[in-house]
Motif scaffolding. Structure first.
Motif, mmCIF file in Angstrom:
data_model
loop_
_atom_site.group_PDB
_atom_site.id
_atom_site.type_symbol
_atom_site.label_atom_id
_atom_site.label_comp_id
_atom_site.label_asym_id
_atom_site.label_seq_id
_atom_site.Cartn_x
_atom_site.Cartn_y
_atom_site.Cartn_z
ATOM 1 N N THR A 1 0.840 -1.203 0.000
ATOM 2 C CA THR A 1 0.000 0.000 0.000
ATOM 3 C C THR A 1 0.874 1.251 0.000
ATOM 4 O O THR A 1 1.868 1.308 0.727
ATOM 5 C CB THR A 1 -0.896 -0.004 1.259
ATOM 6 O OG1 THR A 1 -1.790 -1.093 1.172
ATOM 7 C CG2 THR A 1 -1.708 1.286 1.365
ATOM 8 N N TRP A 2 0.511 2.226 -0.739
ATOM 9 C CA TRP A 2 1.125 3.549 -0.862
ATOM 10 C C TRP A 2 2.489 3.516 -1.577
ATOM 11 O O TRP A 2 3.059 4.580 -1.843
ATOM 12 C CB TRP A 2 1.291 4.257 0.504
ATOM 13 C CG TRP A 2 0.000 4.439 1.241
ATOM 14 C CD1 TRP A 2 -1.156 4.941 0.740
ATOM 15 C CD2 TRP A 2 -0.273 4.128 2.618
ATOM 16 N NE1 TRP A 2 -2.128 4.970 1.715
ATOM 17 C CE2 TRP A 2 -1.618 4.464 2.875
ATOM 18 C CE3 TRP A 2 0.487 3.585 3.659
ATOM 19 C CZ2 TRP A 2 -2.211 4.286 4.124
ATOM 20 C CZ3 TRP A 2 -0.099 3.413 4.900
ATOM 21 C CH2 TRP A 2 -1.441 3.759 5.129
ATOM 22 N N ASP A 3 2.992 2.304 -1.912
ATOM 23 C CA ASP A 3 4.315 2.250 -2.543
ATOM 24 C C ASP A 3 4.322 2.958 -3.894
ATOM 25 O O ASP A 3 5.359 3.465 -4.330
ATOM 26 C CB ASP A 3 4.778 0.792 -2.744
ATOM 27 C CG ASP A 3 5.224 0.165 -1.441
ATOM 28 O OD1 ASP A 3 5.180 0.869 -0.407
ATOM 29 O OD2 ASP A 3 5.614 -1.023 -1.446
ATOM 30 N N GLY A 4 3.173 2.981 -4.572
ATOM 31 C CA GLY A 4 3.126 3.617 -5.889
ATOM 32 C C GLY A 4 2.640 5.050 -5.843
ATOM 33 O O GLY A 4 2.248 5.606 -6.872
ATOM 34 N N ARG B 1 1.670 -1.410 15.054
ATOM 35 C CA ARG B 1 2.846 -1.440 14.177
ATOM 36 C C ARG B 1 3.333 -0.034 13.851
ATOM 37 O O ARG B 1 2.594 0.926 13.942
ATOM 38 C CB ARG B 1 2.502 -2.166 12.871
ATOM 39 C CG ARG B 1 2.166 -3.624 13.084
ATOM 40 C CD ARG B 1 1.866 -4.281 11.756
ATOM 41 N NE ARG B 1 1.346 -5.635 11.945
ATOM 42 C CZ ARG B 1 0.711 -6.326 11.016
ATOM 43 N NH1 ARG B 1 0.500 -5.790 9.824
ATOM 44 N NH2 ARG B 1 0.279 -7.549 11.261
ATOM 45 N N GLY B 2 4.575 0.016 13.386
ATOM 46 C CA GLY B 2 5.129 1.305 12.965
ATOM 47 C C GLY B 2 6.257 1.732 13.884
ATOM 48 O O GLY B 2 6.233 1.458 15.089
ATOM 49 N N ASP C 1 3.876 0.313 7.211
ATOM 50 C CA ASP C 1 3.467 0.251 8.616
ATOM 51 C C ASP C 1 3.799 1.538 9.344
ATOM 52 O O ASP C 1 3.037 2.010 10.204
ATOM 53 C CB ASP C 1 4.151 -0.928 9.319
ATOM 54 C CG ASP C 1 3.531 -2.256 8.931
ATOM 55 O OD1 ASP C 1 2.402 -2.258 8.391
ATOM 56 O OD2 ASP C 1 4.179 -3.295 9.153
ATOM 57 N N ASP C 2 4.964 2.130 8.992
ATOM 58 C CA ASP C 2 5.323 3.412 9.616
ATOM 59 C C ASP C 2 4.314 4.482 9.235
ATOM 60 O O ASP C 2 3.906 5.304 10.061
ATOM 61 C CB ASP C 2 6.713 3.867 9.150
ATOM 62 C CG ASP C 2 7.818 2.996 9.711
ATOM 63 O OD1 ASP C 2 7.512 2.102 10.523
ATOM 64 O OD2 ASP C 2 8.981 3.202 9.317
ATOM 65 N N LEU C 3 3.908 4.457 7.973
ATOM 66 C CA LEU C 3 2.967 5.487 7.521
ATOM 67 C C LEU C 3 1.591 5.279 8.153
ATOM 68 O O LEU C 3 0.933 6.240 8.572
ATOM 69 C CB LEU C 3 2.887 5.480 5.987
ATOM 70 C CG LEU C 3 2.123 6.624 5.336
ATOM 71 C CD1 LEU C 3 2.513 7.985 5.884
ATOM 72 C CD2 LEU C 3 2.330 6.601 3.814
ATOM 73 N N GLN C 4 1.184 4.008 8.255
ATOM 74 C CA GLN C 4 -0.106 3.763 8.926
ATOM 75 C C GLN C 4 -0.017 4.192 10.396
ATOM 76 O O GLN C 4 -0.939 4.805 10.926
ATOM 77 C CB GLN C 4 -0.529 2.293 8.830
ATOM 78 C CG GLN C 4 -1.697 1.976 9.771
ATOM 79 C CD GLN C 4 -2.561 0.792 9.407
ATOM 80 O OE1 GLN C 4 -3.309 0.838 8.447
ATOM 81 N NE2 GLN C 4 -2.465 -0.279 10.183
#
Ligand code: ACM
Length: 608
Positions: free
Chosen positions: A411-414, A460-461, A431-434
């Protein structure tokens, strides 16, 4: 037009037969499987979204049923029982849409023992202490209409177990005893009358509920003696997924009544998910207006048994009435808004929640593409903040569940915007972004004076996750809950292997339910400990136990009851009983005492 439809499982195949008494030129078969599917023979796949598929068929001729063979894309995800056959099936043809006859909807086989149940006190959850005094009483009712007992009388009438109060009944002296623990009570049953000591309304209510249940499980011969009782956990929950299936408000009311009879006190209302957002919020009317119904021509097609059209939404007046009903039964309501994933409907209904330059191809475990909101979009924050503020303010419990489960890989990689945000904030992966998103959102919940909650993934994160004194729900098992407790979170244990009551009871082909976590027989609901023996250090952080019911394959409200019962007796026992001495055999025997008390009230229908 007369249509016929049958389906059966053969290994990993789902074999359907579709017939019509009217010739149909290349109709389209629309239906939903438990997971993303494909055509093996008999048609051409023209559309797929999650488990929903549309398959163009050759012409149908009267008297010549057509064979269509389907299977899951993931062939290791083998169909198990009737809940895995095509749900909500219909044909789209030149003349419109026609529903195919429903397949036999399963309900799980009964697992109740026969009445009357075991010797001894027939009460579930078992009380903390019972001292029999010998002899019995046969009260026609209780002659005391103080408020908590009047509430028990209302519960009794609502569940067909009334009346509880009777002017010429056995006298009961209600004692205000500040020495009792929260929700605890002491009930003494004697031929000359009853005494009930409690320090709060809930304690008095639960003392009354115990008495009500005993009047039914020991008809005409309630044993004399003293019950001293208090709950192990303050959080004794029942979750219900009203997004995948719209449960009518009166079903929610009945569920709260069932909870009260088993001394459960937290209703986790999951009204938002990929398929729908069902609470009629003022801040974003288009959100629920566009997602409340799904099916033909709707924003979300008939995923998970949606059929040609199904659904509904809950007005704020309905929510307030439910809150009041729950409060009368000593139940608080935890609403869940479910972000950042599980947002397919949210994203489809509202503009601006995804990065327009996004190139990612992530797909959710249920098969949805692009179902995660993007925290780098300003509109995302406008929407999430508005939802948090309005939903949080509606529910007086002062807790708000934000979701946070099942973020799809990559998720969000693109997303270039997410990449820039990550660089700015020094964040690594998704996970950091979430974790960053949840921490910000939970801070708003906390600033609103409420306590945030989320599924286990919220721990997580690199920032330590959601923080803000959030309560986390340990669902894939207990290990994530143990780790999160050690990281400082309070935990509600809802391990899917024991408390997910949407799992089938057994592996039988004529059973009903999911199977990804386990088959959960009555014994499995009790064959675990909320506080695992190898983690005694987390005791102060485990605040509760919750039963869960996901609505993916529910097509009728009444399918709920035989899935919850009798297994909810086990989860309620885990939530209440600190002694943990009741085993599976004991629970099964006790279920015999409850069968004829609960089955008539909770809409059981045997067989199809
Ligand atoms: C969950 O079952 N996805 C929380």
């Amino acid at each position: 037009m007369d249509l016929t439809f049958s389906a059966r499982i053969d290994g990993d195949l789902i074999i359907c037969e579709i017939g019509s008494d009217t010739p149909l030129a290349s109709p389209v078969f629309c239906a939903s499987l438990m997971a993303a599917g494909e055509v093996v023979e008999g048609g051409w796949l023209i559309h797929r979204l999650a488990g929903y598929l549309e398959v163009r068929l050759p012409a149908l001729e009267p008297g010549r049923p057509h064979r269509l063979v389907l299977r899951h894309l993931d062939r290791s995800y083998r169909p198990v029982n009737r809940a895995w056959l095509p749900l909500g099936a219909y044909l789209r043809h030149d003349g419109g849409c026609d529903a195919l006859p429903p397949l036999p909807a399963g309900v799980a086989p009964a697992e109740w023992s026969a009445p009357p149940g075991p010797e001894g006190l027939r009460l579930v959850p078992p009380p903390t202490d019972w001292q029999p005094a010998g002899g019995t009483v046969a009260p026609s009712g209780i002659a005391n209409s103080d408020e908590p007992l009047a509430a028990v009388d209302r519960l009794a009438h609502a569940t067909g177990l009334g009346p509880f109060l009777a002017a010429d009944g056995l006298p009961l002296r209600l004692i205000d005893d500040s020495g009792q623990p929260p929700e605890g009570y002491v009930l003494t049953i004697a031929p000359e009358g009853l005494t009930l000591a409690a320090g709060d309304r809930a304690g008095a209510f639960y003392g009354g509920v115990s008495l009500l249940m005993l009047m039914h499980t020991h008809p005409g011969a309630v044993p004399c003696g003293t019950i001293t009782d208090r709950p192990r956990f303050g959080w004794r929950g029942q979750h219900l997924d009203c997004a995948r299936h719209f449960f009518a408000p009166q079903t929610l009311t009945r569920l709260i009544d069932l909870m009260a009879l088993l001394k459960l006190n937290r209703f986790h209302w999951h009204f938002a998910d990929d398929e729908a957002f069902r609470l009629e919020v003022d801040c974003l009317p288009e959100l629920w207006q566009k997602t409340a119904f799904r099916g033909e021509g709707e924003l979300v097609p008939g995923v998970f048994g949606g059929g040609i059209r199904s659904g509904g939404s809950y007005s704020k007046a309905t929510a307030r009435a439910l809150i009041a009903h729950a409060a009368d039964r000593c139940v608080e309501i935890l609403p869940e808004i479910e972000v950042p994933a599980h947002g397919f409907g949210l994203i489809a209904a509202l503009d601006g929640l995804r990065d327009p330059d996004e190139t990612g191809t992530e797909v959710s475990i249920q098969g949805y593409p692009a179902n995660v909101v993007n925290p780098a979009m300003p509109r995302t924050w406008g929407v999430l903040n508005a939802l948090v503020d309005e939903v949080g303010a509606l529910f007086p419990f002062g807790h708000l569940h934000l979701g946070a489960d099942e973020l799809p890989p990559a998720t969000w990689d693109g997303s270039p915007a997410a990449a820039a945000l990550k660089a700015r904030e020094g964040l690594g992966g998704r996970d950091d972004l979430q974790g960053w998103l949840l921490e910000r959102l939970a801070a708003r919940v906390a600033a609103n004076g409420q306590r945030p909650a989320a599924w286990e993934e919220a721990a997580r994160g690199a920032n330590g996750g959601i923080g803000n004194n959030a309560i986390l729900f340990s669902w894939t098992g207990q290990a994530p809950g143990i780790a999160a407790a050690r990281a400082g979170y309070d935990i509600v244990m809802c391990p899917a292997q024991h408390t997910y009551l949407d799992m089938a009871h057994t592996g039988a082909a004529d059973d009903w339910g999911a199977a990804w976590a386990a088959f959960i027989g009555l014994e499995q609901t009790i064959s675990w400990s909320p506080l695992p023996p190898d983690a005694p250090d987390i005791a102060p952080s485990v605040i509760g136990v919750e039963a869960t019911f996901w609505g993916e394959f529910t097509t009728e409200d009444n399918q709920l009851w035989p899935m919850l019962l009798p297994r909810l007796l086990g989860v309620a026992t885990k939530a209440w009983d600190r002694a943990e001495t009741l085993d599976g055999a004991g629970l099964r025997a006790l279920s015999g005492a409850l069968r004829d008390v609960l089955k008539p009230a909770f809409g059981w229908h045997d067989g199809a």
